[in-house]
Design a protein around this motif. Sequence first.
Motif, PDB file in Angstrom:
ATOM      1  N   VAL A  37       0.833  -1.202   0.000  1.00  0.00           N
ATOM      2  CA  VAL A  37       0.000   0.000   0.000  1.00  0.00           C
ATOM      3  C   VAL A  37       0.865   1.248   0.000  1.00  0.00           C
ATOM      4  O   VAL A  37       0.554   2.237  -0.680  1.00  0.00           O
ATOM      5  CB  VAL A  37      -0.950  -0.003   1.221  1.00  0.00           C
ATOM      6  CG1 VAL A  37      -1.754   1.290   1.281  1.00  0.00           C
ATOM      7  CG2 VAL A  37      -1.892  -1.189   1.152  1.00  0.00           C
ATOM      8  N   SER A 145      -5.533  -4.547  -0.861  1.00  0.00           N
ATOM      9  CA  SER A 145      -4.164  -5.006  -0.638  1.00  0.00           C
ATOM     10  C   SER A 145      -4.109  -6.190   0.324  1.00  0.00           C
ATOM     11  O   SER A 145      -3.168  -6.983   0.289  1.00  0.00           O
ATOM     12  CB  SER A 145      -3.307  -3.862  -0.082  1.00  0.00           C
ATOM     13  OG  SER A 145      -3.704  -3.532   1.240  1.00  0.00           O
ATOM     14  N   GLU A 148      -3.979  -9.294  -1.703  1.00  0.00           N
ATOM     15  CA  GLU A 148      -2.986  -9.370  -2.777  1.00  0.00           C
ATOM     16  C   GLU A 148      -2.079 -10.585  -2.594  1.00  0.00           C
ATOM     17  O   GLU A 148      -1.888 -11.085  -1.491  1.00  0.00           O
ATOM     18  CB  GLU A 148      -2.159  -8.070  -2.796  1.00  0.00           C
ATOM     19  CG  GLU A 148      -1.309  -7.898  -4.046  1.00  0.00           C
ATOM     20  CD  GLU A 148      -2.101  -8.085  -5.319  1.00  0.00           C
ATOM     21  OE1 GLU A 148      -1.684  -8.918  -6.130  1.00  0.00           O
ATOM     22  OE2 GLU A 148      -3.142  -7.428  -5.485  1.00  0.00           O
ATOM     23  N   ARG A 153       3.387  -8.808  -2.467  1.00  0.00           N
ATOM     24  CA  ARG A 153       3.805  -8.314  -1.163  1.00  0.00           C
ATOM     25  C   ARG A 153       5.330  -8.365  -1.015  1.00  0.00           C
ATOM     26  O   ARG A 153       5.951  -7.430  -0.509  1.00  0.00           O
ATOM     27  CB  ARG A 153       3.152  -9.134  -0.055  1.00  0.00           C
ATOM     28  CG  ARG A 153       1.646  -8.945   0.039  1.00  0.00           C
ATOM     29  CD  ARG A 153       1.041  -9.839   1.114  1.00  0.00           C
ATOM     30  NE  ARG A 153      -0.393  -9.682   1.202  1.00  0.00           N
ATOM     31  CZ  ARG A 153      -1.014  -8.773   1.928  1.00  0.00           C
ATOM     32  NH1 ARG A 153      -0.292  -7.918   2.640  1.00  0.00           N
ATOM     33  NH2 ARG A 153      -2.318  -8.684   1.952  1.00  0.00           N
TER      34      ARG A 153
END
Length: 359
Positions: A37, A145, A148, A153
């Motif tokens: 993010v 997110s 995700e 990540r």
Amino acid sequence: MTYLLFFAGLAFLIVGADVLVRGASRLALSLGISPLVVGLTVVAFGTSAPEVAVSVGAVLDGKTDLALGNVVGSNIFNVLFILGLSALIVPLVVNIQLIRQEVPIMLGASLLLLLLSLDGNLSWNDGLLLLILLAAYTVFLVVQSRRESQVARDEYTQEFAPRTPAPWLDRVWVQLLFIAAGLALLVLGSDWLVQAAVLIAKAMGVSDLVIALTIVAAGTSMPEVATSIVAAIKGERDIAVGNVVGSNIFNALGCMGIASLVSGSAGLVVPPAVMSFDLWVMSAVALACVPMFITGQLIARWEGALFLGYYAAYVAYLVLAAQQHDALGAFSAAMLSFVLPLTVVTLVVLALRKPIKPN
């Protein structure tokens, strides 16, 4: 002295953006926000801080042409020049679904800005709408997110998580100090840059708008240039693309939203030249990115060269038009087909090319 003022202002903008991003990203990480993010929001938006500073400063100085021209020019520069140059360094393959999703959003933001500008004015209400959409988009990113992939990540953690121990920067008051210092540098740098840009425009005999679309736009996009080029060299191709896409979304929604609010009840006047040409070019280059990214294809080196060639043609047109050069007629005839070929060539190449499996 004018050029010295310009480059000093540009330097302050770049340093200010870097300090702001460092403080804001570390603060976000301290608050438990994931590096993914942070990369897609804090860093991408932070690299657009110079555009915000210059556009708001221009509005306060009554130079509305500079405000809008800076944003439109930066978005065109980001896609054609930065992505083009990054692709020349290494072919860009987009594997993260999140970024492939952002490209249509970038197109939607560009088209919305074009639609709101059709009446020749970006009102206070228009600015509020743009900022509400930006806030909704940011919240959506944060929520999404959490779902995700681990690959995404890991890539963003490697790039944006602190690399070396820095206990002093882990203190919240230090992070806030970085943010304040970055904002101060941005305000001062934008003031110097706007003043110098106006003086340069007068000395060259061209309009503030042309300077904003070219020199100022390229100058305020230097943070994006640095971030994307470094990411491309390091092989972090999704970050190289995501930085540009995220910055363009913020420019269209955030920068123009803030500038419209600052303009007050009078609104932000849209120059006829921008309405008739530059906003359409900005939308066209965003449209050209959609099939390239959502299909997971790469931007090959020759396509990067094509993007750079289009940017050179765009700048040449602006200069010829500003000077009313004798070659303007012939060049304009060629430029009339600028939007359509850029889109058609991309679609045809993608249609003929076999899909590439993500790494």
